[in-house]
Structures are given as C-alpha cells and as structure tokens.
Enzyme design. Structure first.
Site, short mmCIF file in Angstrom:
data_model
loop_
_atom_site.label_atom_id
_atom_site.label_comp_id
_atom_site.label_asym_id
_atom_site.label_seq_id
_atom_site.Cartn_x
_atom_site.Cartn_y
_atom_site.Cartn_z
CB VAL A 83 -28.52 59.87 12.11
CG1 VAL A 83 -28.24 61.60 11.79
CG2 VAL A 83 -29.47 59.27 10.82
CB SER A 119 -20.83 57.56 11.00
OG SER A 119 -21.65 57.44 12.50
CB CYS A 136 -10.33 65.41 14.94
SG CYS A 136 -10.86 63.81 15.51
CB CYS A 145 -16.20 65.40 20.74
SG CYS A 145 -14.36 65.36 20.34
CG MET A 192 -19.76 52.93 11.95
SD MET A 192 -20.35 51.26 12.10
CE MET A 192 -21.99 51.73 12.64
CB SER A 193 -19.51 59.39 15.20
OG SER A 193 -20.55 59.53 14.67
#
Length: 359
Positions: free
Chosen positions: A16, A18, A105, A198, A12-13
C-alpha cells in the site's frame, strides 16, 4: 522541488505504501513510471503470507499500475540481490554479526542499481514509499510519524543519490496512507504490511544459513564470562547480542537471567552473562557514510545516535577515526550493541550519517 509534469519513477513493491506514492504523484500531475524488482526465487516465497516482493506482490503492483493508467516494468535483479544482499546477510552471521539486509538492499539494489535505471528512463527523480522526509540541500529527516519512521534504514544513501530521491509519504501516518489508497480505489488499500525478511521462506532465516553458510550453524559451547561451560548451542547464527530467550540453559545457572553477551565465531562459543555485562559506552564503526555538508568535523561532534531501528536515540559524541571509521562515545551506557547493525547519527530530525557497528 520538482517541475510540474516531471517524469518520476516509483519503486513499486506491491504494497500500500508504494502504491499510494505512485497514486499521489499521478494525482499531482506528474508522469509516473512504475518499476518493480524481481529479487529472489518466487517459487519458494510466493505462498508466504506477510512477506514482500514475492510473485503475488508483483501482480499487485501491476494491478495498481493498471488502475492508475501508468506504465509498469518488472526488472530481474535476482543475481544482483543475491550477491549484494543475501550473500552479505549469510556472511554476516558467519562472522558472528547481526546483519541488516533492509539497509543493504537500500544501499545497493534500490538506491544504486534502480536509481541508474530511473536515470536511464529519463526520470527527474526516484520515489519510494518510505516514511522519511526529503528537504532541499539535500537533507534526510525523520518521517512525521515516529512510529513509522524509516530514516534509520536510509542512512547509507549518498548525498548524490539523496538529491535524486523523493519520499511523498513523509508527512503521513499509515492510516492516512490507507485512506488515500481507498479514496483512489487502489486494489491494495487493505493489504497487510509485510512482516518478515523478504527472501526468508517460512520466516526461518536459518534455512538460508544452512544453504549458504552452514558453518554459521556449527554447534559449540555456551560459556559464562569466566569461561565455564554452561551448555551447548546449535549454531551461533541462531543468536544475537542481547538475546535472552532461546539460550536453552533452563534454571541450572541460578536466579539471575542470562543474556547473549558475545559471539565468538572462531571457536563457535556463545558467551553469556548478566544484563550489566551488555552495557557499552563506546562503539567502533566502519564504512561510515556522511550525509551532511562538507566533511565530518575532524574534532568530532555531538549528536543523538540510534543503535537499533526500534530503540530511541541516545546522546553521544562521534569522533572520526581514520578513513570511513568513527568512534562513538555514549553519554550513558547502552545495552545490546550488536556488531553488524547500524549506528545512525541524528541532530533533531535530521540524519547526519551513520556507520556499521564493528566487532
């Protein structure tokens, strides 16, 4: 392919995608556990609108987990992320390449380290909000919505990892995902998509290079294909193969537009030339990952390849060239092949594998 009431860990980042993934799995009756990764110095990145994985995003993930009534854990992966992704990103620019940190990543922190956490939690799968499709085999395919498809960024997962992964948004587009989030009352239903890398504060990645690899910003000469000096630049790390804007040459070079053709980090020279000089019909790959069954065919095979995430696939023949290496012969010349980017093999919608473009 999952048993009813399976325990599934969802990455969960705070966005919307995730969040809708967690909600869909919970609605299907699974036991969902949310995990959010702390990846970098949030004090620098938190105020940045349009970023992802910053402190506000962690809080959003927690709010969604509370709304769904699922457990939620925040794991400190900052050291792992720095060594596997940020340092690799800066080193790529030092080598005169154009790195892709999102693939790195996925390859390391998410689908190696986080996947092990999911197994330790007794999960039967790790689910993410990627727009890609999982099929038994296991097989990786493009997502239904080609404008959102993220299969290119997943080519480096292993078959063993792929067997443990699930992508519940495979058959949705972004509007459908937001509609699910609104229907279920998720607090991030209208949250904007992340836009930037990010860990790049302010959207200027040269700040990262200045701190970690200042040699990537060493000034040097801009030369044409014959070696004639046309001007100077403020660091090769500011350029990528195929770039046209920002060369700073004005109109002094004539009427034909010039592009970045080659970066030479040893001499800090930027070689520029006409668009025709960008065309390549032969690409060498290293660290090739094969996702189809068995071994890569020794005699080679035909496929379509994507050389940039946002460019359409082109026909090619792929030939193994030693351990984890391959040669790609393009049916038609392609402009803007950038070392450090990925070349991903497709057959129809299926991802067969891929590798990293060598200098």
């Amino acid at each position: 392919m999952l048993r009813a009431m399976s325990r599934i860990v969802v990455a969960m980042s705070g966005g919307v995608d995730s969040s809708a993934t967690a909600a869909l799995l919970k609605e299907q009756g699974h036991e969902v556990v949310g995990v959010t990764l702390q990846l970098y110095d949030h004090g620098r990145a938190a105020p940045r609108a349009g970023s992802c994985c910053a402190m506000p995003d962690i809080r959003d993930a927690r709010r969604v987990a509370d709304a769904l009534g699922i457990p939620h854990y925040v794991l400190d992966f900052e050291d792992r992320f720095r060594s596997a992704v940020i340092d690799d990103f800066a080193e790529g620019y030092r080598r005169g390449e154009t790195p892709n940190p999102c693939i790195r990543c996925n390859q390391t922190v998410k689908f190696r380290d986080l996947l092990e956490v999911a197994r330790d939690l007794g999960a039967e799968a790790l689910a993410t909000g990627h727009y890609a499709r999982w099929e038994s085999g296991p097989e990786l395919h493009r997502g239904k919505d080609e404008t959102r498809d993220q299969s290119y960024f997943l080519f480096a997962v292993t078959r063993e990892q792929l067997a443990f992964l699930r992508f519940p948004l495979a058959d949705l587009d972004k509007d459908a995902t937001r509609a699910i989030a609104r229907r279920l009352g998720l607090p991030v239903a209208d949250k904007p998509d992340s836009q930037d890398i990010c860990f790049v504060p302010g959207g200027d990645y040269t700040e990262v290079l200045a701190a970690l690899r200042p040699e990537a910003l060493r000034p040097g000469e801009i030369v044409d294909l014959d070696g004639r000096v046309l001007g100077r630049h403020d660091g090769l790390g500011r350029f990528t193969v195929g770039q046209r804007r920002g060369l700073g040459l004005g109109d002094a070079t004539g009427t034909e537009p010039l592009y970045a053709i080659r970066l030479e980090p040893e001499s800090a020279r930027l070689v520029v030339g006409p668009r025709a000089a960008l065309l390549r019909d032969h690409v060498t790959l290293h660290d090739v990952n094969w996702l189809a069954e068995g071994e890569m065919p020794a005699e080679g095979f035909d496929a379509e390849v994507k050389l940039r995430s946002r460019q359409p696939p082109v026909a090619a023949r792929i030939l193994p060239a030693g351990k984890s290496r391959a040669e790609v012969r393009l049916d038609s010349p392609f402009a803007g092949v950038a070392p450090g980017q990925a070349c991903v093999f497709y057959r129809g919608s299926r991802v067969l594998g891929g590798g990293w473009i060598s200098r």
